[in-house]
Motif scaffolding. Sequence first.
Motif, mmCIF file in Angstrom:
data_model
loop_
_atom_site.group_PDB
_atom_site.id
_atom_site.type_symbol
_atom_site.label_atom_id
_atom_site.label_comp_id
_atom_site.label_asym_id
_atom_site.label_seq_id
_atom_site.Cartn_x
_atom_site.Cartn_y
_atom_site.Cartn_z
ATOM 1 N N UNK A 192 0.813 -1.207 0.000
ATOM 2 C CA UNK A 192 0.000 0.000 0.000
ATOM 3 C C UNK A 192 0.843 1.251 0.000
ATOM 4 N N UNK A 193 0.194 2.375 0.226
ATOM 5 C CA UNK A 193 0.874 3.661 0.231
ATOM 6 C C UNK A 193 0.066 4.683 1.010
ATOM 7 N N UNK A 194 0.760 5.724 1.425
ATOM 8 C CA UNK A 194 0.157 6.936 1.977
ATOM 9 C C UNK A 194 0.484 8.070 1.011
ATOM 10 N N UNK A 195 -0.491 8.913 0.734
ATOM 11 C CA UNK A 195 -0.210 10.087 -0.086
ATOM 12 C C UNK A 195 -0.560 11.345 0.689
ATOM 13 N N UNK A 196 0.232 12.377 0.481
ATOM 14 C CA UNK A 196 0.024 13.679 1.113
ATOM 15 C C UNK A 196 -0.094 14.722 0.007
ATOM 16 N N UNK A 197 -1.315 15.198 -0.209
ATOM 17 C CA UNK A 197 -1.552 16.247 -1.204
ATOM 18 C C UNK A 197 -2.251 17.409 -0.511
ATOM 19 N N UNK A 198 -1.766 18.616 -0.754
ATOM 20 C CA UNK A 198 -2.408 19.793 -0.179
ATOM 21 C C UNK A 198 -1.725 20.272 1.090
ATOM 22 N N UNK A 199 -2.219 21.387 1.619
ATOM 23 C CA UNK A 199 -1.599 21.984 2.793
ATOM 24 C C UNK A 199 -2.602 22.874 3.528
ATOM 25 N N UNK A 200 -2.288 23.109 4.772
ATOM 26 C CA UNK A 200 -2.958 24.121 5.598
ATOM 27 C C UNK A 200 -4.446 23.883 5.805
ATOM 28 N N UNK A 201 -4.867 22.620 5.793
ATOM 29 C CA UNK A 201 -6.255 22.308 6.084
ATOM 30 C C UNK A 201 -7.248 22.842 5.073
ATOM 31 N N UNK A 202 -6.821 22.964 3.821
ATOM 32 C CA UNK A 202 -7.725 23.379 2.752
ATOM 33 C C UNK A 202 -7.549 22.415 1.582
ATOM 34 N N UNK A 203 -8.443 22.501 0.596
ATOM 35 C CA UNK A 203 -8.261 21.705 -0.608
ATOM 36 C C UNK A 203 -8.692 22.520 -1.821
ATOM 37 N N UNK A 204 -8.140 22.166 -2.966
ATOM 38 C CA UNK A 204 -8.507 22.803 -4.231
ATOM 39 C C UNK A 204 -8.991 21.740 -5.197
ATOM 40 N N UNK A 205 -9.689 22.172 -6.221
ATOM 41 C CA UNK A 205 -10.150 21.247 -7.253
ATOM 42 C C UNK A 205 -8.979 20.557 -7.936
ATOM 43 N N UNK A 206 -7.899 21.288 -8.144
ATOM 44 C CA UNK A 206 -6.718 20.712 -8.797
ATOM 45 C C UNK A 206 -6.128 19.584 -7.952
ATOM 46 N N UNK A 207 -6.065 19.791 -6.643
ATOM 47 C CA UNK A 207 -5.513 18.756 -5.750
ATOM 48 C C UNK A 207 -6.394 17.523 -5.720
ATOM 49 N N UNK A 208 -7.690 17.731 -5.621
ATOM 50 C CA UNK A 208 -8.619 16.587 -5.576
ATOM 51 C C UNK A 208 -8.597 15.845 -6.914
ATOM 52 N N UNK A 209 -8.522 16.594 -8.011
ATOM 53 C CA UNK A 209 -8.442 15.961 -9.328
ATOM 54 C C UNK A 209 -7.172 15.127 -9.464
ATOM 55 N N UNK A 210 -6.059 15.646 -8.961
ATOM 56 C CA UNK A 210 -4.797 14.896 -8.977
ATOM 57 C C UNK A 210 -4.934 13.617 -8.175
ATOM 58 N N UNK A 211 -5.573 13.709 -7.020
ATOM 59 C CA UNK A 211 -5.789 12.529 -6.178
ATOM 60 C C UNK A 211 -6.602 11.464 -6.917
ATOM 61 N N UNK A 212 -7.717 11.892 -7.490
ATOM 62 C CA UNK A 212 -8.614 10.936 -8.149
ATOM 63 C C UNK A 212 -7.919 10.270 -9.324
ATOM 64 N N UNK A 213 -7.210 11.032 -10.132
ATOM 65 C CA UNK A 213 -6.492 10.452 -11.274
ATOM 66 C C UNK A 213 -5.410 9.478 -10.803
ATOM 67 N N UNK A 214 -4.704 9.828 -9.754
ATOM 68 C CA UNK A 214 -3.646 8.961 -9.238
ATOM 69 C C UNK A 214 -4.215 7.648 -8.708
ATOM 70 N N UNK A 215 -5.289 7.745 -7.955
ATOM 71 C CA UNK A 215 -5.930 6.522 -7.417
ATOM 72 C C UNK A 215 -6.421 5.645 -8.559
#
Length: 215
Positions: A192-215
Amino acid sequence: KVGNLEAKKGEKKQGYLKIRNTELSIPCTLINGVNEGKTVAITGGTHGSEYPGIEAAIRLASELTPEMVSGKIIIVHPPNLPAFQAKLQYIGPYDGKNLNREFPGLATGTITQKIAYTITTELHEQSDFYMDLHGGDIHEAQISFVIYPELGSEEVIRISKEAAEFFDMKYIAKTSATRSAVGSAALRGVPGLICEIGKSGIWTEEEVDQYIKSV
């Protein structure tokens, strides 16, 4: 079948997974694909205020269908529901424990330990691969990166590292933390793996899109 939830072949089931020996239930989605394949478990929100991973898990649970899947997918979004509701960094509100340091958990322990125990016995023990989606917590301004466990057999380590490379991150790190969710799973033979995307307790559409594509 995951705890009190069940999805037959070609079905998708969304509900709440009961945490053993508590009154707590956490959001869970089962997707039983129309074709045969392996079983993948995904958690988003092991830490309650790491929102990119939580939002990505919620969207994956909403958008994936059995017709898109070969095998089975289990998504918990989020597992650390008490910390999510309390907007707490790292720790749970009932016992002050960090869920990602309490695996494999304890059936008769505190609430955080019981969540870890349920994730271990209901997700890890029937999965072929596990992804734990994190993100920069409220106090963290970090660079996005992916981590794989350097634990378990050579085959588990190899698969984990190869999978981490699919996340297309500039930085890949390794961990030997045995009490983390992904480390504990690796010691049970689940890469398995752990991924860390984003910072400061916020999220952006670009970050979530990157997550979904990666998964």
